[in-house]
Design a protein around this motif. Structure first.
Motif, mmCIF file in Angstrom:
data_model
loop_
_atom_site.group_PDB
_atom_site.id
_atom_site.type_symbol
_atom_site.label_atom_id
_atom_site.label_comp_id
_atom_site.label_asym_id
_atom_site.label_seq_id
_atom_site.Cartn_x
_atom_site.Cartn_y
_atom_site.Cartn_z
ATOM 1 N N PHE A 138 0.850 -1.203 0.000
ATOM 2 C CA PHE A 138 0.000 0.000 0.000
ATOM 3 C C PHE A 138 0.882 1.248 0.000
ATOM 4 O O PHE A 138 1.968 1.248 0.578
ATOM 5 C CB PHE A 138 -0.898 0.024 1.236
ATOM 6 N N TYR A 163 -1.011 -1.682 -4.160
ATOM 7 C CA TYR A 163 -2.414 -1.882 -3.799
ATOM 8 C C TYR A 163 -2.999 -0.530 -3.394
ATOM 9 O O TYR A 163 -2.302 0.308 -2.809
ATOM 10 C CB TYR A 163 -2.523 -2.825 -2.587
ATOM 11 N N ALA A 189 -6.362 -2.311 -12.254
ATOM 12 C CA ALA A 189 -7.074 -3.589 -12.183
ATOM 13 C C ALA A 189 -8.011 -3.516 -10.984
ATOM 14 O O ALA A 189 -7.558 -3.478 -9.844
ATOM 15 C CB ALA A 189 -6.092 -4.737 -12.037
ATOM 16 N N LYS A 194 -14.449 -10.421 -9.692
ATOM 17 C CA LYS A 194 -15.805 -10.112 -9.198
ATOM 18 C C LYS A 194 -16.671 -9.620 -10.362
ATOM 19 O O LYS A 194 -16.189 -9.431 -11.477
ATOM 20 C CB LYS A 194 -15.740 -9.040 -8.105
HETATM 21 N N1 SAM Z 1 -3.356 -10.891 0.543
HETATM 22 C C1 SAM Z 1 -4.118 -10.296 -0.531
HETATM 23 C C2 SAM Z 1 -3.571 -10.795 -1.867
HETATM 24 O O1 SAM Z 1 -3.055 -11.903 -1.915
HETATM 25 O O2 SAM Z 1 -3.725 -10.110 -2.873
HETATM 26 C C3 SAM Z 1 -4.140 -8.799 -0.430
HETATM 27 C C4 SAM Z 1 -4.685 -8.300 0.866
HETATM 28 S S1 SAM Z 1 -4.634 -6.571 1.025
HETATM 29 C C5 SAM Z 1 -5.119 -6.323 2.697
HETATM 30 C C6 SAM Z 1 -6.089 -6.062 0.221
HETATM 31 C C7 SAM Z 1 -5.779 -5.241 -1.018
HETATM 32 O O3 SAM Z 1 -5.469 -6.124 -2.096
HETATM 33 C C8 SAM Z 1 -6.958 -4.433 -1.520
HETATM 34 O O4 SAM Z 1 -7.041 -3.163 -0.867
HETATM 35 C C9 SAM Z 1 -6.643 -4.260 -2.991
HETATM 36 O O5 SAM Z 1 -5.680 -3.262 -3.174
HETATM 37 C C10 SAM Z 1 -6.010 -5.631 -3.290
HETATM 38 N N2 SAM Z 1 -7.071 -6.562 -3.711
HETATM 39 C C11 SAM Z 1 -7.572 -7.595 -3.014
HETATM 40 N N3 SAM Z 1 -8.543 -8.204 -3.724
HETATM 41 C C12 SAM Z 1 -8.656 -7.537 -4.882
HETATM 42 C C13 SAM Z 1 -9.483 -7.667 -6.032
HETATM 43 N N4 SAM Z 1 -10.403 -8.613 -6.099
HETATM 44 N N5 SAM Z 1 -9.303 -6.801 -7.065
HETATM 45 C C14 SAM Z 1 -8.367 -5.838 -6.995
HETATM 46 N N6 SAM Z 1 -7.568 -5.664 -5.934
HETATM 47 C C15 SAM Z 1 -7.711 -6.497 -4.893
#
Ligand code: SAM
Length: 286
Positions: A138, A163, A189, A194
């Motif tokens: 982040f 992110y 992205a 979803k």
């Molecule tokens: N551990 C997770 C991974 O393997 O990607 C990421 C966890 S982090 C706390 C959450 C962040 O990942 C979100 O704020 C976003 O930036 C990114 N993220 C998670 N899911 C996502 C998705 N479906 N589409 C885009 N970004 C996603």
């Protein structure tokens, strides 16, 4: 000599679409003695969906150190533990690092159960080079720290990824636009896997326009991928990044100092930078 210690399984779970989970992950979640989850209510959606009724304990960033000690004890007692986060791969901008380190340091087994990860999913569909890239997690929260962060990466020649949340995607792109050249390619992205999945590859200037003008482009979860800076040979002139650095420095200090600092930061030839500085001065005067 065999030991009777339990194993820690680091299990990737879906980042949106519940079907994105491996058979092995499901089997592991069924068979372990307990599941350590970032949010015990959140993981129940997945467990209920796959008919898994197993013991779940809380493991989030606020109790990580203490919970790691207690889980290590359980592993030493021979129990097996699955670590899951709210989405995707644990440890990737998610809790788990202290636990994995402690378990490894204690000489016990840590087993990855790979699967979804937002940054890898985004990179795989981005169309930007992936032979070398850096993951930045982040971004800093304040605008000034973000600008400093972008300035440090202005001349990075390889792809970089970060992110971002819906609350800061617009300001992040606005800050980026004050530092990076407008034609730099980026990929937004959004909502991967979803219903409203959107993957846009375009120039930074156009990406900012899209996010400013379309409220939907400010909703959901985001991965942003940035093309690396073009590497320009010394005698080919200045790259857009080198010119940008010079322009930023000229806003803050005298032409002479700006040129000298730009030589040190960018490695470009002083003569080229000086010519560019004079041209910039002329533009600024008119
Ligand atoms: N551990 C997770 C991974 O393997 O990607 C990421 C966890 S982090 C706390 C959450 C962040 O990942 C979100 O704020 C976003 O930036 C990114 N993220 C998670 N899911 C996502 C998705 N479906 N589409 C885009 N970004 C996603």
């Amino acid at each position: 000599m065999t030991n009777h210690y339990g194993k820690l399984y680091v299990v990737a779970t879906p980042i949106g679409n519940l079907a994105d989970v491996s058979f092995r992950a499901i089997e592991t979640l069924k068979q372990v003695d307990l599941i350590a989850a970032e949010d015990t209510r959140h993981v129940k959606f997945l467990l209920n969906h796959y008919g898994i009724s197993n013991k779940v304990v809380s493991f989030h960033q606020h109790n990580e150190e203490k919970a790691a000690d207690s889980l290590l004890e359980k592993l030493r007692d021979g129990l097996s533990v699955a670590l899951v986060s709210d989405a995707g791969t644990p440890l990737l901008s998610d809790p788990g690092m202290p636990l994995v380190r402690r378990v490894k340091d204690a000489g016990l087994d840590v087993v990855p159960i790979p699967g979804a990860c937002a940054l890898i999913a985004a990179l795989s569909a981005a169309g930007l080079p992936v032979t070398q890239f850096s993951f930045e997690g982040f971004l800093p929260r304040t605008s000034s720290a973000r600008k400093a962060f972008f300035t440090e990466r202005l001349t990075t020649p390889t792809t970089w990824v970060f992110y971002e949340s819906c609350h800061r995607i617009l300001t992040a792109l606005q800050d980026m636009s004050t530092i990076l050249p407008p034609d730099r390619q980026i990929v937004i992205a959004r909502e991967l896997t979803k219903l409203h999945e959107t993957i846009v590859k375009t120039s930074l200037a156009h990406a900012l326009e899209l996010v400013e003008q379309d409220a939907n482009m400010r909703k959901g979860e985001f991965v942003v991928i940035v093309e690396g800076a073009k590497v320009i040979k010394q005698d080919e002139g200045l790259s857009p990044e080198q010119q940008n650095i010079l322009a930023i420095l000229m806003r803050e200090c005298s032409t002479k100092t700006a040129v000298e600092m730009a030589v040190q930061i960018t490695g470009a030839r002083k003569k080229l930078l000086y010519q560019a500085a004079l041209a910039l001065e002329k533009v600024n005067r008119t």
